[in-house]
Design an enzyme around this catalytic site. Structure first.
Site, PDB file in Angstrom:
ATOM      1  N   GLY A 112       2.208   3.007  -2.202  1.00  0.00           N
ATOM      2  CA  GLY A 112       3.352   3.054  -3.093  1.00  0.00           C
ATOM      3  C   GLY A 112       4.549   2.238  -2.667  1.00  0.00           C
ATOM      4  O   GLY A 112       5.593   2.266  -3.336  1.00  0.00           O
ATOM      5  N   ASP A 140      -7.230   7.059   1.063  1.00  0.00           N
ATOM      6  CA  ASP A 140      -6.465   8.220   1.517  1.00  0.00           C
ATOM      7  C   ASP A 140      -6.743   9.464   0.681  1.00  0.00           C
ATOM      8  O   ASP A 140      -6.808  10.582   1.209  1.00  0.00           O
ATOM      9  CB  ASP A 140      -4.966   7.919   1.557  1.00  0.00           C
ATOM     10  CG  ASP A 140      -4.413   7.288   0.290  1.00  0.00           C
ATOM     11  OD1 ASP A 140      -5.155   7.210  -0.719  1.00  0.00           O
ATOM     12  OD2 ASP A 140      -3.236   6.858   0.306  1.00  0.00           O
ATOM     13  N   THR A 141      -6.971   9.303  -0.633  1.00  0.00           N
ATOM     14  CA  THR A 141      -7.301  10.475  -1.447  1.00  0.00           C
ATOM     15  C   THR A 141      -8.635  11.079  -1.046  1.00  0.00           C
ATOM     16  O   THR A 141      -8.893  12.257  -1.310  1.00  0.00           O
ATOM     17  CB  THR A 141      -7.322  10.114  -2.940  1.00  0.00           C
ATOM     18  OG1 THR A 141      -8.336   9.142  -3.178  1.00  0.00           O
ATOM     19  CG2 THR A 141      -5.978   9.569  -3.404  1.00  0.00           C
ATOM     20  N   GLU A 176      -7.372  -0.144  -9.524  1.00  0.00           N
ATOM     21  CA  GLU A 176      -7.449  -0.903  -8.277  1.00  0.00           C
ATOM     22  C   GLU A 176      -8.735  -0.541  -7.552  1.00  0.00           C
ATOM     23  O   GLU A 176      -9.425   0.412  -7.906  1.00  0.00           O
ATOM     24  CB  GLU A 176      -6.246  -0.606  -7.372  1.00  0.00           C
ATOM     25  CG  GLU A 176      -4.901  -1.033  -7.937  1.00  0.00           C
ATOM     26  CD  GLU A 176      -3.756  -0.764  -6.970  1.00  0.00           C
ATOM     27  OE1 GLU A 176      -4.016  -0.276  -5.858  1.00  0.00           O
ATOM     28  OE2 GLU A 176      -2.600  -1.042  -7.332  1.00  0.00           O
ATOM     29  N   SER A 233       0.847  -1.191   0.000  1.00  0.00           N
ATOM     30  CA  SER A 233       0.000   0.000   0.000  1.00  0.00           C
ATOM     31  C   SER A 233       0.877   1.234   0.000  1.00  0.00           C
ATOM     32  O   SER A 233       2.080   1.170   0.265  1.00  0.00           O
ATOM     33  CB  SER A 233      -0.923   0.016   1.231  1.00  0.00           C
ATOM     34  OG  SER A 233      -0.158   0.051   2.420  1.00  0.00           O
ATOM     35  N   ARG A 241       3.387   9.770   6.033  1.00  0.00           N
ATOM     36  CA  ARG A 241       2.425  10.869   6.153  1.00  0.00           C
ATOM     37  C   ARG A 241       2.093  11.010   7.627  1.00  0.00           C
ATOM     38  O   ARG A 241       1.733  10.037   8.290  1.00  0.00           O
ATOM     39  CB  ARG A 241       1.147  10.560   5.378  1.00  0.00           C
ATOM     40  CG  ARG A 241       1.313  10.542   3.880  1.00  0.00           C
ATOM     41  CD  ARG A 241      -0.051  10.573   3.201  1.00  0.00           C
ATOM     42  NE  ARG A 241      -0.890   9.445   3.567  1.00  0.00           N
ATOM     43  CZ  ARG A 241      -1.029   8.354   2.844  1.00  0.00           C
ATOM     44  NH1 ARG A 241      -0.375   8.222   1.699  1.00  0.00           N
ATOM     45  NH2 ARG A 241      -1.826   7.389   3.232  1.00  0.00           N
ATOM     46  N   GLU A 281     -10.127   3.075  -8.025  1.00  0.00           N
ATOM     47  CA  GLU A 281      -9.131   3.889  -8.711  1.00  0.00           C
ATOM     48  C   GLU A 281      -9.201   3.624 -10.215  1.00  0.00           C
ATOM     49  O   GLU A 281      -9.160   2.462 -10.649  1.00  0.00           O
ATOM     50  CB  GLU A 281      -7.735   3.582  -8.186  1.00  0.00           C
ATOM     51  CG  GLU A 281      -7.548   3.962  -6.719  1.00  0.00           C
ATOM     52  CD  GLU A 281      -6.135   3.712  -6.243  1.00  0.00           C
ATOM     53  OE1 GLU A 281      -5.202   4.295  -6.839  1.00  0.00           O
ATOM     54  OE2 GLU A 281      -5.958   2.913  -5.304  1.00  0.00           O
TER      55      GLU A 281
END
Length: 395
Positions: free
Chosen positions: A161, A287-288, A280, A159, A365, A268
């Site tokens: 990236g 998160d977006t 996906e 996850s 993050r 996505e």
């Protein structure tokens, strides 16, 4: 569920989260607003959702024995997976006694890129990038040659990236393969998906809510990624129309109907002209989608909580555009934040979320800023300015 109980009583409605990061924290808060008793679980202590849940447990969620023992002892009404690294085979054994969100089958398929890609592309016939699954470096090199340059490699379980690379030439294959091996989760860390690169115009997350009365689509969340992790996300002005949106909604409906259950899904998609290409899907808040904390009256987290409890859902977008910008830090230590007052002074619409992660090792993050504007460009500029005002120190 037709009846909701009272927390910490014999009649409590209990929800157990597997994974307790910043997204799970928001889900816990929304569940508690509806009187749900919440139990947060993760592999480390004091994770963000643990700080707001009624109680918490630290276990290796990939250990089937440990996970089974926890489910037996807590006996929750709902199990809400929030990360990929879970012994998902255990969840199916409990579906006659509790409800896995959205379903145990959906959890198994979406926690592994191979399962969801084969469902979407091979069973449902949705447009997707060309792909191959590989387990060795030799298979990776062969797949890259067949798919054509450049290619993207991702661990089948990862996850944000982690382990993901864009590979432009054969000279970069070795480094990309080694990076993929460090980023995977679960027992299949060597298995990867290799995808032909899609030259897209934009990429979106279509937040899709399956609930007791049907399916609700939120306005598209546009996002920009760097090294496979989201660098900003935004929603255009309420009421904006796009010619590709009906096709995007049908794609999202097809894959979420196939997965089944109730809850919010982050689908996505790549957009190229009027063409919609599946990428996906996550069976949980995305998160977006943090941008929905400022773009509408009920965020993705509130909608997820309502949907999984069998409650009706509806949403109202606020006028104008909205945006979110993650605050990241690299290094090791416990984060502390300066400049938060200055972030709020950027604009009255600004909101800040400090995630409360107990420690950072590597790049993480640790916060997010959000803002509204007359349009998406104005909102993006405000969210970035607010994020730039915050500095993070590690001690």
């Amino acid at each position: 569920m037709t009846t909701l109980g009272t927390p910490l009583s014999p009649a409590a409605t209990k929800a157990l989260l597997l994974g307790s990061g910043e997204l799970g924290k928001e889900v816990v808060i929304e569940l508690q607003r509806l009187g749900v008793e919440t139990i947060a679980v993760d592999r480390y202590a004091d994770a963000p959702a643990m700080q707001v849940a009624h109680r918490s447990h630290v276990i290796d969620m990939q250990d089937p024995v440990a996970l089974r023992a926890l489910l037996e002892s807590e006996a929750p009404d709902l199990v809400i997976p929030e990360i990929e690294a879970i012994a998902t085979e255990v969840l199916a054994d409990f579906e006659d006694r509790l409800r896995v969100v959205p379903t145990a089958r959906a959890t198994v398929l979406t926690m592994n890129r191979e399962g969801i890609r084969r469902l979407a592309a091979e069973e449902l016939g949705l447009a997707a990038s060309p792909y191959a699954f590989v387990e060795t470096f030799a298979e990776f090199a062969e797949a890259a040659d067949k798919l054509g340059w450049p290619v993207v490699i991702k661990p089948v379980m990862s996850s944000s990236g982690k382990g993901q690379s864009l590979v432009r030439t054969a000279a970069d294959l070795g480094a990309a393969w080694e990076f993929a091996q460090t980023g995977g989760r679960g027992s299949q860390t060597t298995r990867c998906i290799v995808e032909g690169f899609i030259d897209f115009d934009t990429e979106i997350t279509l937040l899709t809510v399956r609930h007791v009365d049907g399916t609700l689509f939120l306005d598209p969340v546009f996002h920009r990624q760097v090294d496979g992790d989201y660098a900003e996300s935004w929603q255009e002005s309420a009421g904006t129309e796009w010619p590709w949106l009906p096709a995007a909604q049908e794609c999202a409906r097809a894959v979420t109907d196939a997965l089944g259950g109730w809850g919010l899904f982050g689908v996505e998609l790549f957009i190229r002209g009027d063409e919609v290409i599946f990428s996906e899907v996550s069976p949980r808040p995305h998160d977006t989608g943090l941008v929905t904390l400022v773009s509408q009256d009920i965020s993705e987290f509130g909608l997820h909580a309502r949907a999984v409890l069998g409650l009706p859902v509806a949403v109202t977008r606020w006028p104008g555009g909205a945006a979110s910008w993650p605050v990241k830090v690299h290094g090791s230590g416990v984060p502390s934040f300066a400049g938060v007052p200055a972030a709020y002074e950027v604009d009255p619409s600004v909101q800040v979320r400090l995630f409360g992660k107990p420690r950072v090792d590597g790049e993480r993050r640790v916060a997010v800023t959000m803002a509204r504007g007359a349009d998406a460009d104005a909102a993006r500029a405000l969210a970035k300015a607010a994020a730039d005002a915050i500095t993070v120190a590690l001690a």
